[in-house]
Every structure is written in C-alpha cells, then in structure tokens.
Design an enzyme around this catalytic site. Structure first.
Site, PDB file in Angstrom:
ATOM      1  N   SER A 193       1.079  -1.494   0.178  1.00 21.17           N
ATOM      2  CA  SER A 193       0.116  -0.109   0.237  1.00 21.17           C
ATOM      3  C   SER A 193       0.789   1.368  -0.446  1.00 21.17           C
ATOM      4  O   SER A 193       2.032   1.417  -0.876  1.00 21.17           O
ATOM      5  CB  SER A 193      -0.944  -0.209   1.206  1.00 21.17           C
ATOM      6  OG  SER A 193      -1.684   1.110   1.336  1.00 21.17           O
ATOM      7  N   ARG A 203     -10.934   5.367  10.712  1.00 23.09           N
ATOM      8  CA  ARG A 203     -10.771   4.497  10.985  1.00 23.09           C
ATOM      9  C   ARG A 203     -11.911   4.494  10.348  1.00 23.09           C
ATOM     10  O   ARG A 203     -12.077   2.525   9.948  1.00 23.09           O
ATOM     11  CB  ARG A 203     -10.405   4.736  12.273  1.00 23.09           C
ATOM     12  CG  ARG A 203      -9.825   2.596  12.184  1.00 23.09           C
ATOM     13  CD  ARG A 203      -8.486   2.267  12.163  1.00 23.09           C
ATOM     14  NE  ARG A 203      -8.093   0.611  11.967  1.00 23.09           N
ATOM     15  CZ  ARG A 203      -7.512   0.812  11.678  1.00 23.09           C
ATOM     16  NH1 ARG A 203      -6.501   1.053  10.489  1.00 23.09           N
ATOM     17  NH2 ARG A 203      -7.161  -0.479  11.820  1.00 23.09           N
ATOM     18  N   ASP A 210      -9.066  -5.869  -4.354  1.00 18.14           N
ATOM     19  CA  ASP A 210      -8.626  -4.782  -3.883  1.00 18.14           C
ATOM     20  C   ASP A 210      -9.316  -3.975  -4.635  1.00 18.14           C
ATOM     21  O   ASP A 210      -8.536  -3.752  -5.663  1.00 18.14           O
ATOM     22  CB  ASP A 210      -7.472  -4.629  -4.024  1.00 18.14           C
ATOM     23  CG  ASP A 210      -6.528  -3.448  -2.623  1.00 18.14           C
ATOM     24  OD1 ASP A 210      -7.660  -3.009  -2.615  1.00 18.14           O
ATOM     25  OD2 ASP A 210      -5.073  -3.326  -3.299  1.00 18.14           O
ATOM     26  N   HIS A 269      -8.100  -4.818  -0.200  1.00 20.28           N
ATOM     27  CA  HIS A 269      -6.638  -4.731   0.159  1.00 20.28           C
ATOM     28  C   HIS A 269      -5.815  -5.207   1.511  1.00 20.28           C
ATOM     29  O   HIS A 269      -4.620  -5.228   1.150  1.00 20.28           O
ATOM     30  CB  HIS A 269      -7.318  -2.775  -0.207  1.00 20.28           C
ATOM     31  CG  HIS A 269      -6.135  -2.364   0.716  1.00 20.28           C
ATOM     32  ND1 HIS A 269      -4.650  -2.049  -0.880  1.00 20.28           N
ATOM     33  CD2 HIS A 269      -5.557  -1.295   1.638  1.00 20.28           C
ATOM     34  CE1 HIS A 269      -4.206  -1.191  -0.110  1.00 20.28           C
ATOM     35  NE2 HIS A 269      -3.913  -0.290   0.732  1.00 20.28           N
ATOM     36  N   ASP A 270      -6.834  -5.274   1.943  1.00 22.56           N
ATOM     37  CA  ASP A 270      -6.396  -6.118   3.685  1.00 22.56           C
ATOM     38  C   ASP A 270      -5.384  -7.212   3.045  1.00 22.56           C
ATOM     39  O   ASP A 270      -4.555  -7.963   4.087  1.00 22.56           O
ATOM     40  CB  ASP A 270      -6.869  -6.728   4.560  1.00 22.56           C
ATOM     41  CG  ASP A 270      -6.644  -6.112   5.733  1.00 22.56           C
ATOM     42  OD1 ASP A 270      -6.317  -4.541   5.612  1.00 22.56           O
ATOM     43  OD2 ASP A 270      -8.410  -5.675   6.993  1.00 22.56           O
TER      44      ASP A 270
END
Lengths: 197, 401
Positions: free
Chosen positions: B155, B225, B320, B353-354
C-alpha cells in the site's frame, strides 16, 4: 544459466529467434523458453502467464513474468515493442484467436505460433468412426476441453493471410521429430514463423 | 533443508537522532528529528543483505517479533518477516522504521516543537512520501547500508519503495511493491477527505492543538478509522464475515449497534482512537493524496519511471478495490516500456486491500521465491563475520536507545 535441454518444439522456436533480440512469450508456462533465450542467446524477455503455479515456476527461473489473461489483449505493450512475439500451443485455447494474431502483429515485427494439427489422420479417422478425437496433443474429451479453436494447417494459413501475416517458415513435428512426407496428415504439432508487415 | 518458520522473538526498538535539518518537499524543513526503528537478522560483511520494510498508514517500525513489555502484540508483518519466512531473517538484515510525522516514537505532531517547547500539533510540517524516503536514506547512511538488497512495502509502503527507485536508483537492487498504486484516484482522495473531515469537525480537535486541552478527538478518529476499514475489505469478504447478522434476535427499531458489521467497525474505530494520533492521521492521508511521481512529467508515469534501475516485484490482489490490479498494471506497463526487469503477480484472493497483510500461500510462496533469488545474489553469507548488531552510529549521528 539453464542447463536443461529444451523440448524440441521450443528448441525450434528458439532457433528462429535472433540473438540479443526482444522477445515476448504469450502463455510462457514455466518460463523454460525465455530462460533459455536469455541465457543462451542474450535476449531481453518478458512472458505473460495466467496460471499461479507457472508464474511461480517462471519467477524461480528469474524470468520477467507478468500474470495476466491474454483474452484481455496485449494492452500492456506498446506498438513495435518487441522483435519477436511467441504464442506457443495457446492459440487453440483462445476465444478471440483472430484478435490475438492481430495484436501480436501490433507489438512485434516477427511472430511464432504453434498449435496441435487437427488435420492429423488419426483425428480424421476418429471423426469417421463417429467420435471427437482424443490424442496425445489434444488429450481432452469434447465436453471438457480448453481447446475451443482447433484448426488444420490450411485453416491457420488462411487466417494468417487474412490478418496480413506473411509466413516465412514452417516446422511440422510428430513426437518431436520433423515430418516431411504428407505433413498435413502426419504432423501432430505445427510451428509457423511469420513477418507481421 | 526445510526449517519451520518462526518468530524473530523479542525485539528492542532503537532510536537515532538526526541533528542535520531535513529539507522537505513543501519547502519547509525540520531542524532535527528522531527516528524509531527495529532490525532483525544480521548485516553481512559485504553489507549486501539489508532489506528496508516501509509501513503504511497506521503501522510502525514494529514489523516483526514481540516487544518484551507487550508479549501479545506481534509485528504488523510478522507472517512475512522472520526465520524461515518469505523474507527470511536467517538470510536478510531487515530494517523497519517509523516514518517522520507518525506517532510511534519518531518525531511527529505529538513531539515538542523546539521553537516553543510545546507539541507541534497543527504546526508540524506536511511531509510527503519523498520526504520519508529522504529520511530513510539518512537512516541507511547511519546504519552503513550503501545499497539495500530490497526496499519493500504494501500500500503506502509500496509507494515508498517505488519512490526509492526514483530518488536513489542506485541504492537498491530490488523494489517490492504490494497492493500499491502510482497515485491515488479521486475516489481514494475522497475517502481520505471524509476521514479528515470527521477528525477536524470533532469538537475535541481544537484545530490540531488538542494536546494542550488534555483531550483527544476520539470520535472523529474513530469515524476516520471506520471509513478506512470499509475500504480495506472487499464486499465479498464483508458479506462472508458479517452478512446481515444481528447481535440480537431481531430489530430493535432504534439507532444503536444492531448489525454485526456495525459492531465490528465501532470496535475497530474505538480501539484505533486509543492509540493513534489524530494529527498523524491527517498528515499520512495527505502524504497519500500528494504521492504522484508522474506529476512533474505532465502525468506521464512512463517518463517518471525512466530513472528507476531496480528489479521489481509488483503484486496486486483481485478483490482490492482500494488499489485495484489495474493500478499496479500501470506501474508494470511503464517498467516494461523502459525494459526494466519486473515480475508481476495478480493474486486471486478474497480479502480486498487487507490481503497484503494476510496469510495466502500463493502470495507468500511467490514473495519467498523472489527473495530466494535476491539471496542468491548476495555473495557473502550473513553468517560469515557478521557485524555487531548495533553498528548504528555513523558520522554526525548519535545513537540512543
């Protein structure tokens, strides 16, 4: 350096590629051809491959492998980016066979295509006997085959001409050995080399 | 020999103070600063086996292993870095560094401004990915690392790795950028802006000077968050994890937490707001927004990457949608246009994405295979005459732990 000997059809392809040229291999598999061209001929090589295991194998050979689906085309590559573009035993499994040939012509001056010869006499005999052929080079049943665009030598030559490709060499193999007598019936694998303009 | 992958064990963070001012992209400069870092493995005699791991938005120098005082908190990339792991610390000397402006020990908005003696707060200068890379290069100088075997990150960490290849092309042999992008999209920036607005509109924000008021803009940070978290997960992943599951038997016809996904997001937000600094969140999301190496080349990424000399491993994940595969492919295309060596893998993983932080056998074995190649290039074995572990003090730089 690669020490393994190349499969005979890949060796034929390698023989058609000039030293130190730029090569793109579409469906490069485990990268054996490109590793050979890099180590023996000093070529600058990229491969495109979709299968995870092949991408890993090619990475281990330090081949520049790009994971992508050829069906979505060669947009990653600029016009005339390569000297030679190779499509080895992949054409028959592509949905857009004509498009890939035209795209190959766009990215390189020379192309090499290989495919199983559907016109082999045993295949014809099988059809006469009422069954779709299953052979060492096309080892699938009709209902689960990835080979959706099988063709004969003449079929390919007509399509190549339609796409403006000028065939310069042809190599016809059976069990890895050249076939000279009645090749359109006796060859199991066809390799074509062509100029794209 | 197959070795069972392990942990680097208990690790001790270290700090280095840099007394020379660092000139920033904005034109401002930081008079002096401290960087917090950790190292794992041994630097070999040829100093050729060093790997820099760059962190993303909310992570830190604590890449692998455990801290003695907090034995439950493994490093953020502990599944990637360690003995027998893809980045094998039996072979590589791995460095993790907390970036300037972050809140885990390196100089940032919470640190005292030497001009006033009070926390920088809103007066901490905006820093960029390029500024971080410059600061990391000074750390490399201090550690005696002329050239990294690899600079890697996921990222935002991948952006730093990419930036290294442009700012210091000769100082790294390999760039490993996972789930990254050459620049944020309008949608990416939009999500960042919503997060920043949540923080800045919290009454406890006080224009960034909440330290003086003894409060933290916890609600804003928590919402920021929560927004971030949505973008880290794929829609499929969320559906599988939470679906429409309720915490109770049926609807309560109110506005408290009822769905499991709400509960999860609130928990993530609350937990985050307890340890992360709100000014740092603003600063790092801005660094993300600003990253665009093509900007000085009329938007032409290919022209921008002309300076790169490293070999590249680029990895993306199919689900992602924050930094989708097409963004990684832009980098790959530009590298191919320059005849650079590049391996590109598009991992078909469900975790959005994680995924870059998670265990995935195809992903990890590919990274392992790539680092095997890098290891093959480092001629001197790390076990031959290793340098002392703390060889940190370079000229003009004082080590303090």
């Amino acid at each position: 350096m690669t020490t393994m000997t190349l499969r005979s059809d890949l060796q034929q392809i390698a023989d058609w590629i000039a030293p130190k040229s730029a090569v793109l291999d579409l469906g490069c598999g485990d990268g054996a051809l490109l590793a050979h061209l890099r180590d023996v001929k000093g070529c600058r090589c990229y491969g495109v491959e979709i299968d995870d295991d092949n991408v890993l194998a090619a990475t281990r050979l330090r081949v520049n492998v790009l994971q992508a689906d050829l069906e979505s085309g060669l947009r990653m590559f600029d016009d005339d980016r390569f000297d030679t573009v190779v499509l080895s035993q992949t054409l028959q499994a592509m949905h857009r066979s004509e498009d890939i040939l035209r795209d190959m012509a766009r990215v390189a001056r020379q192309g090499v295509v290989s495919f199983p010869n559907f016109g082999h006499w045993r295949n014809a005999l099988s059809l006469v006997a009422g069954r779709m052929p299953v052979a060492p080079d096309i080892p699938y049943q009709w209902y689960d085959t990835p080979n959706i665009h099988l063709c004969t030598l003449k079929d390919f030559e007509i399509l190549a001409a339609q796409c403006g490709l000028r065939v310069t060499d042809r190599s016809l193999l059976a069990r890895g050995e050249p076939v000279h007598w009645l090749p359109s019936l006796r060859a199991t694998l066809a390799l074509y080399r062509f100029e794209t303009r | 020999m197959v070795q069972r992958p392990g942990s680097v064990g208990v690790v001790r963070p270290q700090t280095l103070h840099f007394a020379q001012p660092l000139r920033l992209t904005s034109g401002a400069s930081i008079a002096d600063y401290t960087l917090m870092y950790e190292t794992y493995g041994e630097l070999n005699a040829a100093r050729s086996n060093a790997v820099l791991v760059c962190h993303a938005l909310n992570a830190s120098h604590h890449v692998a292993g455990l801290h003695a005082e907090n034995a439950t908190s493994a490093g953020w990339w502990d599944n990637m870095v360690g003995p027998g792991k893809p980045v094998d610390t039996n072979r590589f000397f791995v460095v993790g560094v907390n970036n300037l402006g972050s809140c885990f020990g390196s100089t940032g908005p919470m640190s005292p401004d030497p001009a006033t003696g009070k926390p920088y707060g809103a007066r901490f200068p905006v820093v960029t990915v390029e500024d971080w890379v410059d600061a990391q290069a000074r750390l490399a100088d201090a550690l005696g690392i002329e050239q990294w075997a690899a600079v890697m990150g996921g990222s935002l960490g991948g952006m730093q790795a990419l930036s290294w290849t442009l700012r210091y092309p000769r100082r790294l042999r390999h760039c490993v950028a996972v789930a990254s992008t050459p620049k944020l999209s309008a949608q990416n920036i939009a999500f960042n802006e919503v997060a920043r607005t949540a923080i800045r509109s919290d009454p406890d924000f006080y224009g960034g000077d909440y330290y003086a008021h003894g409060v933290v803009p916890r609600r804003g940070l928590s919402v920021a968050r929560m927004i971030g978290h949505i973008t880290y997960l794929s829609s499929e992943d969320m559906a599988e994890k939470f679906g429409r599951m309720l915490r109770a038997q049926d609807y309560a016809f109110g506005y408290e937490v009822e769905f499991e996904v709400e509960s999860y997001l609130r928990y993530q937000g609350d937990k985050f707001s307890e340890y992360f600094d709100a000014n740092t969140y603003l600063l790092i999301t801005r660094a993300l927004d600003y990253f665009d190496p093509a900007k000085d080349h009329n938007g032409d990424l290919t022209a921008a990457l002309a300076a790169a000399r490293a070999r590249f491993l680029i990895v993306s994940f199919t689900t992602d949608w924050r930094f989708p595969p097409v963004r990684s492919r832009e980098i790959v295309e530009a590298l191919v246009a320059h005849d650079r060596d590049v391996t590109y893998a598009e991992i078909d993983a469900p975790h959005g994405h994680d995924a870059f932080l998670l265990d995935d056998v195809r992903y990890h074995r590919l990274v392992a295979a790539y680092f095997d190649l890098i290891h093959g290039e480092t001629r001197v074995s790390p076990h031959e005459s290793p340098l002392p572990r703390e060889s940190g003090a370079g000229a003009g730089v004082g080590a303090q732990t």
